[in-house]
Design a protein around this motif. Structure first.
Motif: not given
Length: 190
Positions: A107-120
């Motif tokens: 499990k990774i933080p949802v905020a990390t997933v969102n950061t990756i998606m936003d950066d992409a």
């Protein structure tokens, strides 16, 4: 003899068609009990037909938003893959030169997933080439797939000659995956 057999058969069939048959619903599960009599005197035996409840449909798992892979090399390069879902759930498989080998649920933080998606999105990930390579034979590949707004996965494989901003995104994803998987065992990470 044949004639008496036919009369007996006709009598039995006639009695069966005129005999009362009962269907009883005994409970909320719709268990049916059916009594069938082949003669004018009721038979005590019952045949139960149990109807099964419908099986609940399996929960459809969400589609992954990020798939990240590091391929092997002729040395000690970490070799693993991680499939990341929007809720932070990670399906991880470690192959070689990583602390966790085999399949694991992380499990990774949802905020990390969102950061990756936003950066992409900010980098316009969909516009990058499918492969960055300059012909070397012993370089591991880093492969990043990002789910696009249209639902398709865009995949970029990087070996060498990767644009710096894309390489920074890939390093960030690797660092976040390796935080929850225990890092790498490789002496010389890419």
């Amino acid at each position: 003899m044949r004639l008496s057999f036919l009369f007996l058969l006709a009598a039995l069939l006639g009695a069966a068609s005129s005999a009362p048959a009962q269907n009883l619903v005994s409970d909320k599960n719709k268990t049916k009990t059916k009594t069938v009599s082949l003669s004018r005197t009721p038979v005590k035996g019952k045949v139960k037909v149990v109807t099964k409840k419908p099986v609940a449909a399996k929960k459809v798992e969400a589609v992954p938003v990020i798939v990240f892979r590091r391929t092997p090399c002729f040395g000690t390069c970490p070799h693993y893959e991680a499939t990341v879902f929007s809720d932070g759930h990670v399906s991880y498989i470690g192959y070689r030169y990583v602390p966790l080998t085999g399949p694991h649920e992380l499990k990774i933080p949802v905020a990390t997933v969102n950061t990756i998606m936003d950066d992409a999105r900010r980098l316009n990930f969909a516009t990058y080439e499918e492969r960055y390579s300059q012909g070397s034979t012993d370089l591991p590949a880093t492969i990043l797939s990002i789910r696009q707004p249209n639902g398709q996965l865009k995949t970029v494989q990087a070996e060498e000659g990767t644009p710096p901003e894309l390489e920074a995104l890939m390093k960030y994803v690797a660092a976040e995956i390796e935080k929850v998987s225990g890092g790498t065992n490789a002496a010389a990470d890419r």
